[in-house]
Design an enzyme around this catalytic site. Structure first.
Site, short mmCIF file in Angstrom:
data_model
loop_
_atom_site.label_atom_id
_atom_site.label_comp_id
_atom_site.label_asym_id
_atom_site.label_seq_id
_atom_site.Cartn_x
_atom_site.Cartn_y
_atom_site.Cartn_z
N TYR A 8 -46.08 21.00 8.36
CA TYR A 8 -45.73 22.35 8.82
C TYR A 8 -44.91 22.22 10.10
CZ TYR A 8 -48.84 24.96 5.68
OH TYR A 8 -49.43 25.53 4.57
N ASP A 68 -49.89 32.37 4.98
CA ASP A 68 -50.33 33.70 5.38
C ASP A 68 -49.17 34.67 5.52
OD1 ASP A 68 -52.99 32.90 5.51
OD2 ASP A 68 -52.84 32.31 7.62
#
EC number: 5.4.99.12
Length: 257
Positions: A109, A51
């Site tokens: 992540y 994002d």
């Protein structure tokens, strides 16, 4: 020829990975540079979409081409024309069966908080400043309940259009280094804002604002309103993409630093 390229980027000034009209994106910048190099339109495929504001230490992309420089030369050629917040690291030829997204067996992540009283000017673009000590033991205990296969509706952006919200998290590691606390979340796939909501929820646990039992109830509720805060994108980075099961489990076993 199918080319596999490893890239990294500072996502601060990008509107995410995926190409968008009239907006600066990682895909848009990279495709424009590759088209210059190959003298032909290039469409790349990424291992996943990050994002706006999210970074990548290791993002993998691939594309097919008929003409271009020797594959191993791509990092050197691209470094001359890519913007400074987007770096080409390594390139190699891939088989026709390889797909940067669908061939991946897992990803890690990293989300990083800085707990010092004053934010460090040299790291603030890559962290979330949250002054004050955190109870790491409580964070680790709560994180254990998120490991496994669950419906992660409570840990997904309410606006997402994805219907199947079942994902598997293989491991969540909580690491501390000085005034930095990092969460390494490894799974087979992630929903929109999933890691940021997990990070925000575990931060609240570490602050004593959310309990282990509330985390359990949030998973069961399948209701975004029951989970914690959505942490900002600045602290999140796509850390590693795995294409071999052995590499995934080796990374989990060795831990992340």
């Amino acid at each position: 020829m199918r080319v596999k390229l490893l890239i990294a980027y500072d996502g601060t000034n990008f509107h995410g990975f995926a190409r968008q009209n009239n907006l600066r994106t990682v895909q848009g910048e990279l495709e424009a540079c590759l088209s210059r190099v190959t003298a032909a339109p290039v469409l790349i495929h990424g291992s996943g979409r990050t994002d706006a504001g999210v970074h990548a230490r290791e993002q993998v992309v691939h594309w097919d081409q008929e003409h271009g420089p020797p594959v191993e030369k791509y990092p050197y050629v691209l470094r001359r024309i890519l913007p400074p917040d987007l770096i080409a690291i390594h390139a190699e030829e891939a088989t026709d069966q390889f797909h940067s997204r669908f061939s991946a067996v897992g990803k890690t992540y990293r989300y990083t908080f800085q707990t010092a009283p004053v934010a460090d000017i040299f790291t603030h673009r890559f962290t979330c400043h949250s002054p004050g000590r955190l109870d790491l033991q409580k964070m680790r205990e709560a994180a254990c309940h998120l490991v496994g296969t669950h419906d992660f509706t409570s840990f997904c952006a309410a606006s997402t259009l994805v219907e199947d919200k079942i994902r598997t998290i293989f491991d969540i590691s909580v690491k501390e280094s000085g005034s930095y606390v990092s969460l390494y979340v490894t799974g087979n796939g992630f929903l929109q804002n999933m890691v940021r909501i997990i990070a925000g929820t575990l931060l609240m646990v570490g602050q004593g604002k959310f309990t282990e039992q509330q985390v359990i109830k949030s998973i069961q509720a399948c209701d975004r309103r029951t989970a914690g805060w959505t942490a900002p994108p600045s602290g999140l980075a796509l850390w590693q993409v795995y294409y071999e099961e052995s590499n995934l489990w080796l990374a989990v076993k060795q831990g992340f630093e």
